[in-house]
Design a protein around this motif. Structure first.
Motif, PDB file in Angstrom:
ATOM      1  N   GLU A  77       2.624  -1.419  11.261  1.00 46.15           N
ATOM      2  CA  GLU A  77       2.821  -1.288   9.704  1.00 46.15           C
ATOM      3  C   GLU A  77       1.905  -2.200   9.238  1.00 46.15           C
ATOM      4  OE1 GLU A  77       6.845   0.615   8.082  1.00 46.15           O
ATOM      5  OE2 GLU A  77       6.551  -1.664   7.337  1.00 46.15           O
TER       6      GLU A  77
ATOM      7  N   ILE B 215       0.881  -3.968   5.494  1.00 46.73           N
ATOM      8  CA  ILE B 215       1.449  -3.781   3.985  1.00 46.73           C
ATOM      9  C   ILE B 215       0.191  -4.106   3.157  1.00 46.73           C
ATOM     10  CG2 ILE B 215       2.954  -5.142   2.364  1.00 46.73           C
ATOM     11  CD1 ILE B 215       4.627  -6.020   4.649  1.00 46.73           C
TER      12      ILE B 215
ATOM     13  N   SER C  35      -0.223  -2.047  -4.550  1.00 44.27           N
ATOM     14  CA  SER C  35      -0.636  -0.968  -5.390  1.00 44.27           C
ATOM     15  C   SER C  35      -2.019  -1.464  -6.220  1.00 44.27           C
ATOM     16  CB  SER C  35       0.650  -0.818  -6.300  1.00 44.27           C
ATOM     17  OG  SER C  35       0.963  -1.951  -6.942  1.00 44.27           O
TER      18      SER C  35
ATOM     19  N   PHE D 111      -3.871   5.084   1.537  1.00 43.85           N
ATOM     20  CA  PHE D 111      -2.921   3.972   1.037  1.00 43.85           C
ATOM     21  C   PHE D 111      -3.477   3.493  -0.581  1.00 43.85           C
ATOM     22  CE2 PHE D 111      -5.559   1.554   4.245  1.00 43.85           C
ATOM     23  CZ  PHE D 111      -6.051   0.392   3.288  1.00 43.85           C
TER      24      PHE D 111
ATOM     25  N   THR E 273      -3.482   3.919  -4.320  1.00 40.32           N
ATOM     26  CA  THR E 273      -2.348   4.432  -5.365  1.00 40.32           C
ATOM     27  C   THR E 273      -3.107   4.868  -6.771  1.00 40.32           C
ATOM     28  OG1 THR E 273      -2.297   2.235  -6.732  1.00 40.32           O
ATOM     29  CG2 THR E 273      -0.631   2.516  -4.882  1.00 40.32           C
TER      30      THR E 273
ATOM     31  N   PRO F  76      -0.633   7.336   8.516  1.00 39.91           N
ATOM     32  CA  PRO F  76       0.748   6.552   8.465  1.00 39.91           C
ATOM     33  C   PRO F  76       0.480   5.340   8.755  1.00 39.91           C
ATOM     34  CG  PRO F  76       0.598   8.136  10.325  1.00 39.91           C
ATOM     35  CD  PRO F  76      -0.477   8.378   9.458  1.00 39.91           C
TER      36      PRO F  76
ATOM     37  N   PHE G 200       1.201   2.346   6.749  1.00 40.33           N
ATOM     38  CA  PHE G 200       0.795   1.650   5.452  1.00 40.33           C
ATOM     39  C   PHE G 200       2.183   1.669   4.485  1.00 40.33           C
ATOM     40  CE2 PHE G 200      -3.127   2.935   7.008  1.00 40.33           C
ATOM     41  CZ  PHE G 200      -3.742   1.615   7.363  1.00 40.33           C
ATOM     42  N   ARG G 201       2.484   0.469   4.152  1.00 37.04           N
ATOM     43  CA  ARG G 201       3.456   0.347   3.044  1.00 37.04           C
ATOM     44  C   ARG G 201       2.994  -0.429   1.931  1.00 37.04           C
ATOM     45  NH1 ARG G 201       9.424  -1.556   5.135  1.00 37.04           N
ATOM     46  NH2 ARG G 201      10.206  -1.968   3.038  1.00 37.04           N
ATOM     47  N   ILE G 202       3.252   0.085   0.621  1.00 35.26           N
ATOM     48  CA  ILE G 202       2.622  -0.348  -0.508  1.00 35.26           C
ATOM     49  C   ILE G 202       3.643  -1.116  -1.405  1.00 35.26           C
ATOM     50  CG2 ILE G 202       1.541   0.462  -2.834  1.00 35.26           C
ATOM     51  CD1 ILE G 202       0.695   3.048  -1.234  1.00 35.26           C
ATOM     52  N   ILE G 203       3.322  -2.445  -1.735  1.00 31.80           N
ATOM     53  CA  ILE G 203       4.108  -3.248  -2.561  1.00 31.80           C
ATOM     54  C   ILE G 203       3.398  -3.626  -3.749  1.00 31.80           C
ATOM     55  CG2 ILE G 203       5.318  -4.240  -0.475  1.00 31.80           C
ATOM     56  CD1 ILE G 203       3.523  -6.690  -0.834  1.00 31.80           C
TER      57      ILE G 203
ATOM     58  N   ALA H  88       9.270  -6.901   2.057  1.00 31.36           N
ATOM     59  CA  ALA H  88       8.659  -5.657   2.740  1.00 31.36           C
ATOM     60  C   ALA H  88       8.551  -5.988   4.409  1.00 31.36           C
ATOM     61  CB  ALA H  88       7.388  -5.152   2.169  1.00 31.36           C
TER      62      ALA H  88
ATOM     63  N   THR I 165       5.683  -5.155  11.370  1.00 34.31           N
ATOM     64  CA  THR I 165       4.705  -5.385  10.552  1.00 34.31           C
ATOM     65  C   THR I 165       3.501  -6.406  11.200  1.00 34.31           C
ATOM     66  OG1 THR I 165       6.234  -5.621   8.583  1.00 34.31           O
ATOM     67  CG2 THR I 165       3.900  -6.783   8.035  1.00 34.31           C
TER      68      THR I 165
END
Ligand code: PLP
Length: 400
Positions: free
Chosen positions: A133, A135, A138, A151, A153, A166, A168-171, A182, A187
């Motif tokens: 993953e 991170i 936004s 990824f 926003t 897939p 990716f994680r958005i903070i 996160a 990660t």
């Protein structure tokens, strides 16, 4: 019909409509100045999104490309060429990294960082296959490839281009606690811009980058900084991370590395990270080509010889303090670092684009972003008198 309108019509007829430029057609440029086809002169306050930090057609860089054109064109990486190694040595020394992988555009450097992080995650950190993953934040801007816009926003950037890649994680940006929360066992990396340029020059709180550096180190997560826009003296240091000593594991550079003449980008890292790339596992036909390499060496010469970091620092603090004196009720916020500045206007003041049109009539080219924000990022070779003139015009246009 004017020459300008003829050319715009031609662009519109034969070009895809994926941009909506200001109606100005530029045919000549020198230093911080550009001229349109009618002969009108403008001050360039965008610098091709910071790709022309050294000024347009800098004589030292123009000489380097001309000399290289008479010697060697393209070899591909199937063979060595006699310029790439010198370029990479110079870039590594300039940025303080051990090794670099050359690409062409910024988005390719970002893709290189993503691939490096995933492979490192599997081979060195022991993340289970296909579970890595990354991170991200936004309002990020990292380029236009399918994976990268996946990824984003910004609906304009990603809508209609799914399915999203897939992994990716958005903070939220500028929130180190969100990062801590996160991070999980899978990660591999945190990818972030030290200042979010395209988002409207969003400058994070003081200490954010050094906090991020600490959290990444504590959790064995790679810190990847995208300095494609903020790098090469734009913010008053060689790189923006140097304001807080937040040295990343992977540094992504592009734009001004090509001195405004040629697309050159790279990912830099320590040897023990970069070694995940083995022959055949990543590459580019044009990456590290002799023309780009010669241009980049000259582009770095100019940054150092003309001390453009100090210049951006000095002129930038002057510029921002003068802009803050405008004292118009239309202005919501003025922010930035070095010569990467933005003026955000209140909604009631009307769209920023209409101010950019007014500025154009007065001889300044600037770009609106996100409706209410105007960015000011002139070439770093601008002098004090030129800047003073720009400040008087901007003050008048925003104040009126
Ligand atoms: C411009 C930019 C990119 C993409 O670079 P391209 O050369 O347009 O692919 C990536 N990240 C940031 C921060 C940028 O400003």
């Amino acid at each position: 019909m004017t020459k300008t309108q003829d050319i715009i019509d031609l662009d519109n007829e034969f070009g895809a409509h994926n941009y909506k430029p200001l109606p100005v057609v530029i045919s000549r440029a020198e230093g911080p100045w550009v001229w349109d086809v009618e002969g009108t002169r403008y001050l360039d306050c965008l610098s091709a999104y910071s790709a022309v930090n050294q000024g347009h057609r800098h004589p030292h860089i123009v000489r380097a490309i001309k000399e290289q054109l008479d010697k060697l064109d393209l070899t591909s990486r199937a063979f060595h060429n006699d310029v790439m190694g010198q370029f990479l040595k110079r870039l590594c020394e300039y940025a303080g990294f051990e090794v670099a992988l050359p690409m062409n555009t910024g988005a390719e450097a970002v893709e290189t960082g993503i691939k490096l992080a995933r492979k490192w995650g599997y081979e060195k950190k022991g993340i289970p296959k296909d579970q890595a993953e990354i991170i991200v934040c936004s309002e990020n801007f990292h380029g236009r490839t399918t994976t990268i816009v996946g990824f984003s926003t910004d609906p304009d950037a990603h809508e209609g281009y799914g399915p999203r890649t897939p992994g990716f994680r958005i903070i939220p940006y500028d929130d180190v606690h969100a990062l801590e929360e996160a991070i999980g066992p899978n990660t591999a990396a945190f990818l972030v811009e030290p200042i979010q340029g395209e988002a409207g020059v969003k400058v994070p709180s003081e200490g954010y980058l050094s906090d991020v550096r600490r959290v990444c180190t504590e959790n064995n997560v790679l810190l990847i900084l995208d300095e494609i826009q903020t790098g090469f003296c734009r913010t008053g240091k060689k790189f923006c991370f140097m304001h807080e000593n937040a040295r990343p594991d992977v540094l992504l550079v592009g734009k001004a590395l090509g001195g405004g003449l040629y697309p050159v980008s790279a990912a830099l890292a320590a040897r023990d990270k970069m070694e995940v790339f083995k022959p055949g596992t990543h590459g580019s036909t044009f990456g590290g080509n002799p023309i780009g390499a010669a241009v980049a060496i000259a582009a770095l010469d100019v940054l150092e010889n003309e001390k453009l970091d100090e210049r951006a620092e000095e002129l930038g603090s002057y510029f921002i303090s003068e802009l803050r004196k405008i004292g118009s009720s239309k202005v919501k916020e003025i922010r930035g670092k070095g010569l990467l500045l933005a003026v955000e206007l209140h909604k009631e003041a009307g769209p920023a684009r209409s101010y950019c049109s007014r500025l154009k009539e007065e001889g300044i080219l600037a770009k609106d972003t996100h409706g209410q924000t105007i960015r000011f990022a002139p070439p770093l070779v601008i002098d004090k008198d030129e800047l003073d003139w720009a400040i008087s015009v901007i003050s008048r246009v925003i104040g009126e």
